[in-house]
Write a protein that holds these residues in place. Structure first.
Motif, PDB file in Angstrom:
ATOM      1  N   THR A  71       0.817  -1.214   0.000  1.00 53.28           N
ATOM      2  CA  THR A  71       0.000   0.000   0.000  1.00 53.28           C
ATOM      3  C   THR A  71       0.856   1.271   0.000  1.00 53.28           C
ATOM      4  OG1 THR A  71      -0.084   0.063   2.416  1.00 53.28           O
ATOM      5  CG2 THR A  71      -1.781  -1.219   1.286  1.00 53.28           C
ATOM      6  N   GLY A  72       2.128   1.148   0.302  1.00 57.19           N
ATOM      7  CA  GLY A  72       3.003   2.309   0.429  1.00 57.19           C
ATOM      8  C   GLY A  72       3.295   2.674   1.867  1.00 57.19           C
ATOM      9  N   GLU A  73       2.514   2.106   2.795  1.00 56.67           N
ATOM     10  CA  GLU A  73       2.758   2.339   4.216  1.00 56.67           C
ATOM     11  C   GLU A  73       3.857   1.409   4.709  1.00 56.67           C
ATOM     12  OE1 GLU A  73       1.360   4.472   6.409  1.00 56.67           O
ATOM     13  OE2 GLU A  73       0.293   5.460   4.765  1.00 56.67           O
ATOM     14  N   PRO A 106       8.360  -1.068  16.166  1.00 55.16           N
ATOM     15  CA  PRO A 106       7.368  -0.507  15.237  1.00 55.16           C
ATOM     16  C   PRO A 106       6.127  -0.018  15.970  1.00 55.16           C
ATOM     17  CG  PRO A 106       7.443  -2.890  15.062  1.00 55.16           C
ATOM     18  CD  PRO A 106       8.576  -2.505  15.941  1.00 55.16           C
ATOM     19  N   ILE A 107       5.639   1.131  15.545  1.00 54.00           N
ATOM     20  CA  ILE A 107       4.461   1.728  16.195  1.00 54.00           C
ATOM     21  C   ILE A 107       3.178   1.209  15.564  1.00 54.00           C
ATOM     22  CG2 ILE A 107       3.302   3.919  16.684  1.00 54.00           C
ATOM     23  CD1 ILE A 107       6.068   5.234  16.534  1.00 54.00           C
ATOM     24  N   LYS A 108       3.183   1.110  14.234  1.00 52.36           N
ATOM     25  CA  LYS A 108       1.969   0.721  13.517  1.00 52.36           C
ATOM     26  C   LYS A 108       1.813  -0.798  13.518  1.00 52.36           C
ATOM     27  CE  LYS A 108       2.362   4.733  10.487  1.00 52.36           C
ATOM     28  NZ  LYS A 108       2.520   5.211   9.108  1.00 52.36           N
ATOM     29  N   THR A 109       0.594  -1.225  13.535  1.00 51.31           N
ATOM     30  CA  THR A 109       0.294  -2.662  13.456  1.00 51.31           C
ATOM     31  C   THR A 109      -0.475  -2.912  12.165  1.00 51.31           C
ATOM     32  OG1 THR A 109      -1.716  -2.305  14.754  1.00 51.31           O
ATOM     33  CG2 THR A 109       0.259  -2.961  15.955  1.00 51.31           C
ATOM     34  N   TYR A 110       0.111  -3.760  11.318  1.00 53.32           N
ATOM     35  CA  TYR A 110      -0.528  -4.073  10.041  1.00 53.32           C
ATOM     36  C   TYR A 110      -1.143  -5.465  10.107  1.00 53.32           C
ATOM     37  CZ  TYR A 110       2.463  -0.216   8.471  1.00 53.32           C
ATOM     38  OH  TYR A 110       3.071   0.990   8.336  1.00 53.32           O
ATOM     39  N   LYS A 111      -2.301  -5.604   9.475  1.00 54.41           N
ATOM     40  CA  LYS A 111      -2.968  -6.907   9.431  1.00 54.41           C
ATOM     41  C   LYS A 111      -2.149  -7.885   8.589  1.00 54.41           C
ATOM     42  CE  LYS A 111      -7.396  -9.044   8.266  1.00 54.41           C
ATOM     43  NZ  LYS A 111      -8.755  -8.820   7.713  1.00 54.41           N
ATOM     44  N   ASP A 112      -1.611  -7.394   7.492  1.00 54.57           N
ATOM     45  CA  ASP A 112      -0.775  -8.219   6.605  1.00 54.57           C
ATOM     46  C   ASP A 112       0.400  -7.368   6.145  1.00 54.57           C
ATOM     47  OD1 ASP A 112       0.090 -10.360   5.231  1.00 54.57           O
ATOM     48  OD2 ASP A 112      -1.558 -10.416   3.770  1.00 54.57           O
ATOM     49  N   TYR A 113       1.575  -7.969   6.122  1.00 51.79           N
ATOM     50  CA  TYR A 113       2.759  -7.176   5.786  1.00 51.79           C
ATOM     51  C   TYR A 113       3.869  -8.069   5.243  1.00 51.79           C
ATOM     52  CZ  TYR A 113       4.245  -8.919  10.363  1.00 51.79           C
ATOM     53  OH  TYR A 113       4.555  -9.745  11.426  1.00 51.79           O
ATOM     54  N   TYR A 172       6.393  -3.653   5.523  1.00 52.44           N
ATOM     55  CA  TYR A 172       5.610  -3.026   4.457  1.00 52.44           C
ATOM     56  C   TYR A 172       4.179  -3.562   4.505  1.00 52.44           C
ATOM     57  CZ  TYR A 172      10.133  -1.661   2.482  1.00 52.44           C
ATOM     58  OH  TYR A 172      11.379  -1.133   2.296  1.00 52.44           O
ATOM     59  N   GLU A 173       3.215  -2.673   4.627  1.00 51.82           N
ATOM     60  CA  GLU A 173       1.817  -3.094   4.669  1.00 51.82           C
ATOM     61  C   GLU A 173       1.387  -3.589   3.292  1.00 51.82           C
ATOM     62  OE1 GLU A 173      -2.483  -1.463   6.231  1.00 51.82           O
ATOM     63  OE2 GLU A 173      -1.132  -0.067   5.221  1.00 51.82           O
ATOM     64  N   VAL A 174       0.704  -4.716   3.243  1.00 51.50           N
ATOM     65  CA  VAL A 174       0.170  -5.253   1.992  1.00 51.50           C
ATOM     66  C   VAL A 174      -1.323  -5.473   2.150  1.00 51.50           C
ATOM     67  CG1 VAL A 174       2.325  -6.350   1.304  1.00 51.50           C
ATOM     68  CG2 VAL A 174       0.695  -7.633   2.665  1.00 51.50           C
TER      69      VAL A 174
END
Length: 378
Positions: free
Chosen positions: A266-268, A287-294, A310-312
């Motif tokens: 996604t670019g994040e 890491p601060i952000k939590t991605y569902k898939d990465y 990298y968020e996907v």
């Protein structure tokens, strides 16, 4: 007012030529003109001292009796000031001249270039112009060490440069690179062989004897031109030379998903930084952000290591198969053109597509290239 009076008290000595000198002297006295130190030079000529302010009236009297008057001496404050004024003017002019010369000396007015055999001064001067170094440039804006580096970097024929400023002249000495002498090839070899697989199209033999013909299939390393010439029984060894054109094959295979679900970034992104001690990770930054898939990429080049996330996200694909095939074909062709020589030619393009399920296809692009496959076997 007192100063003006003093200035008018200047005394001059005049030379008078008159037919009757006594008459001229009487006229001076009758007009109240102060005169002294009258000295006779000859029968019609005499010298007399008068005040500067009376000169104009004396000239009028001389004109009336056809006498000639010439100033031969000057003294007094007025003449001293005139002389001083001239000297001051000369001093001011000298100071201005020195100032202009000093100002002009802060600029480069000529460039002297010394080269050897390969490079010409004109070529170096053109390089200097491109670097904005030309007559008229200010000395303070010119870094000779940076100029030396720029000339060495922009011209591969230069080994080293010495630039220096002497007066208003920039002197540039160039030392050129000397290429090593060419090594002559051996007068004979083991023949011309194929450097890759192919189907023979044409043979151009300069010396030696061809052992293949158009239509033959050859492998890399096969002999194409043998280093012998002459009829059977009378053969002699010679250096084999020639070109052998053949059709060669280049293949590019790519797997492409044209339908179904596809994961794309996604670019994040986020980053974790850590150090590893005795096999354990000690995080300096989590890491601060939590991605569902990465996607996770680890960088372990330094003592301080990192993990990049990298968020996907899943996207539904429904691509046009013909457009995908054309796009892949164009990219494959570009890749092949980068691998082959500019004089080589792609004579045929073959594309096969295989569906492997789950919305994925395998595209095989085969390119037939006509090129010279010959090389010397020393």
């Amino acid at each position: 007012m007192e100063i003006l009076k003093k200035l008018k008290k200047g005394t001059i000595t005049i030379e008078v030529r008159a037919m009757i000198p006594e008459k001229f002297i009487n006229l001076l006295w009758s007009h109240g003109i102060y005169s002294k130190n009258i000295r006779k030079v000859d029968l019609t000529t005499f010298l007399v001292e008068i005040n500067l302010v009376d000169l104009k009236e004396v000239q009028t009297i001389a004109k009336r009796i056809n006498a000639k008057v010439k100033v031969v001496g000057k003294k007094g404050l007025a003449f001293y000031l005139i002389k001083a004024k001239r000297q001051v003017s000369l001093c001011v002019a000298g100071i201005i001249f020195l100032g202009v010369m000093f100002y002009l000396s802060t600029y480069i007015w000529s460039i002297e270039i010394n080269t050897k055999k390969i490079l010409s001064p004109f070529e170096i001067r053109r390089q200097l112009n491109s670097l904005n170094v030309k007559p008229g440039v200010k000395k303070t804006s010119l870094d000779v060490y940076a100029l030396e580096k720029q000339l060495e970097d922009t011209n591969s024929d230069i080994m080293w440069v010495k630039a220096r400023i002497e007066g208003s002249t920039l002197k540039v000495d160039i030392e050129e690179k000397v290429n090593p002498p060419e090594i002559k090839e051996k007068e004979d070899n083991e023949g011309v062989v194929a450097k890759m697989d192919g189907v023979i199209k044409r043979i151009y033999t300069i010396s030696g004897t061809a052992v293949v013909k158009p239509g033959d299939i050859v492998k890399a390393g096969d002999l194409l031109i043998k280093p012998y010439q002459g009829k059977e029984g009378l053969e002699y060894k010679i250096k084999a030379e020639g070109r052998v054109m053949a059709n060669t094959a280049y293949e590019k295979i790519l797997e492409v998903q044209i339908s179904g679900k596809s994961k794309e970034r996604t670019g994040e992104k986020d980053k974790a930084i850590y150090v590893e001690v005795l096999g354990k990770k000690i995080y300096l930054k989590k890491p601060i952000k939590t991605y569902k898939d990465y996607d996770k990429i680890e960088v372990k080049d330094n003592f301080i290591k990192s993990e990049v996330y990298y968020e996907v996200s899943e996207k539904e694909l429904n691509l046009n198969e013909d457009e995908v095939k054309l796009n892949v074909l164009n990219k494959s062709r570009e890749a092949v053109l980068k691998e082959i020589d500019k004089k080589d030619t792609i004579v045929q393009e073959i594309q096969d597509v295989e569906n492997i399920g789950d919305g994925k296809i395998i595209i095989k692009n085969k390119f037939i290239v006509e090129q010279d496959i010959s090389q010397m076997n020393n």
